[in-house]
Enzyme design. Structure first.
Site, PDB file in Angstrom:
ATOM      1  N   GLY A 148       0.935  -1.070  -0.131  1.00  5.95           N
ATOM      2  CA  GLY A 148       0.131  -0.051  -0.070  1.00  5.95           C
ATOM      3  C   GLY A 148       0.749   1.084  -0.092  1.00  5.95           C
ATOM      4  O   GLY A 148       2.197   1.334   0.584  1.00  5.95           O
ATOM      5  N   GLN A 156       2.771  10.082   1.461  1.00  2.94           N
ATOM      6  CA  GLN A 156       4.054   9.280   1.529  1.00  2.94           C
ATOM      7  C   GLN A 156       4.956   9.666   0.355  1.00  2.94           C
ATOM      8  O   GLN A 156       6.099   9.369   0.243  1.00  2.94           O
ATOM      9  CB  GLN A 156       4.107   7.875   1.490  1.00  2.94           C
ATOM     10  N   CYS A 213       5.768  -0.049   7.370  1.00  2.00           N
ATOM     11  CA  CYS A 213       5.505   1.028   6.644  1.00  2.00           C
ATOM     12  C   CYS A 213       6.563   1.499   5.728  1.00  2.00           C
ATOM     13  O   CYS A 213       7.736   1.641   6.456  1.00  2.00           O
ATOM     14  CB  CYS A 213       5.153   2.340   7.480  1.00  2.00           C
ATOM     15  N   LEU A 214       6.525   1.993   4.437  1.00  2.00           N
ATOM     16  CA  LEU A 214       7.620   2.306   3.705  1.00  2.00           C
ATOM     17  C   LEU A 214       8.159   3.451   4.310  1.00  2.00           C
ATOM     18  O   LEU A 214       9.269   3.879   3.933  1.00  2.00           O
ATOM     19  CB  LEU A 214       7.243   2.279   2.257  1.00  2.00           C
ATOM     20  N   HIS A 250      -4.475   0.858   7.493  1.00  7.10           N
ATOM     21  CA  HIS A 250      -3.130   1.338   7.585  1.00  7.10           C
ATOM     22  C   HIS A 250      -2.958   2.712   6.593  1.00  7.10           C
ATOM     23  O   HIS A 250      -2.685   3.771   7.138  1.00  7.10           O
ATOM     24  CB  HIS A 250      -2.185   0.199   7.386  1.00  7.10           C
ATOM     25  N   GLU A 251      -3.371   2.381   5.346  1.00  9.25           N
ATOM     26  CA  GLU A 251      -3.202   3.570   4.345  1.00  9.25           C
ATOM     27  C   GLU A 251      -4.365   4.649   4.757  1.00  9.25           C
ATOM     28  O   GLU A 251      -3.745   5.698   4.391  1.00  9.25           O
ATOM     29  CB  GLU A 251      -3.527   3.063   2.812  1.00  9.25           C
ATOM     30  N   HIS A 266      -2.975   6.967   7.095  1.00 11.46           N
ATOM     31  CA  HIS A 266      -1.799   7.891   6.282  1.00 11.46           C
ATOM     32  C   HIS A 266      -2.537   9.318   5.930  1.00 11.46           C
ATOM     33  O   HIS A 266      -2.127  10.273   6.150  1.00 11.46           O
ATOM     34  CB  HIS A 266      -1.283   7.405   5.255  1.00 11.46           C
TER      35      HIS A 266
HETATM   36 NI    NI Z   1       2.424   3.098   5.963  1.00 13.15          NI
END
Ligand code: NI
Length: 190
Positions: free
Chosen positions: A46, A51, A99-100, A141-142, A145
């Site tokens: 995701g 991000q 998380c990226l 999760h997304e 963000h």
């Molecule tokens: Ni994340």
């Protein structure tokens, strides 16, 4: 085109993102394509617009890496524009999330099992759907963000304290990562 991923500590990850209108973003599909490309290159499931430095209510999900465990996820590739989680229900369950924007940190996070969400896809078609299992987990999760939240916010004060130093190092770029990132507190030259 791959975009640099914004690391922990950048204020854009803490802003509640704003809804977008079709006429404001005629090239939304190009951005969506870039976000998928960026996400795949970093082996994520995701990626949310904040991000990549854009405070917009947009995120992309591809849950197919979980298709071995949940066959329904084999072709689960979706774009969520102006998403609104209307209901979260069911028992909370824990999963080890990453998380990226926060490389090298994984922690157990508890979330409710089922969500009911309304959103537009990349063709501006409206959807209202329920998700559970891993799909719900990734979407939650997304969705966090675009609300300016990160999974580390959900940890116990003790767990948070234990990873605090590492989070600081990440924001300075003191982390080994094999995809392109932008570090808010990096010294010049990094
Ligand atoms: Ni994340």
């Amino acid at each position: 085109m791959k975009l640099p991923i914004i690391a922990y500590g950048d204020p854009v990850l803490r802003k509640k993102a704003t809804a977008i209108q079709p006429d404001e973003y005629p090239h939304i599909k190009e951005l969506v394509g870039d976000m998928f490309e960026t996400m795949y290159a970093a082996r994520g499931v995701g990626l949310a617009a904040p991000q990549v430095g854009l405070s917009m209510r947009l995120f992309v999900v591809d849950a197919s890496p979980f298709g071995d465990d949940e066959p329904s996820l084999n072709n689960f590739r979706k774009v969520f524009i102006n998403a609104n989680i209307m209901e979260e229900k069911g028992e909370e369950w824990a999963f080890n999330e990453g998380c990226l924007s926060i490389p090298d940190i994984r922690e157990d996070v508890s979330r409710k099992a089922i969500i009911n969400i309304s959103y537009y896809d990349e063709n501006w078609k409206h959807h209202q759907e329920s998700f559970d299992g891993m799909a719900a987990r990734i979407i939650q999760h997304e969705y966090d963000h675009i609300e300016g939240k990160l999974f580390t916010d959900k940890l116990s004060p003790l767990r948070r304290r234990l990873i605090e130093k590492k989070l600081n190092e990440i924001s300075k770029g003191m982390v080994d990562v094999d995809y392109k990132m932008k570090f808010p507190a990096a010294k010049k030259g990094r």
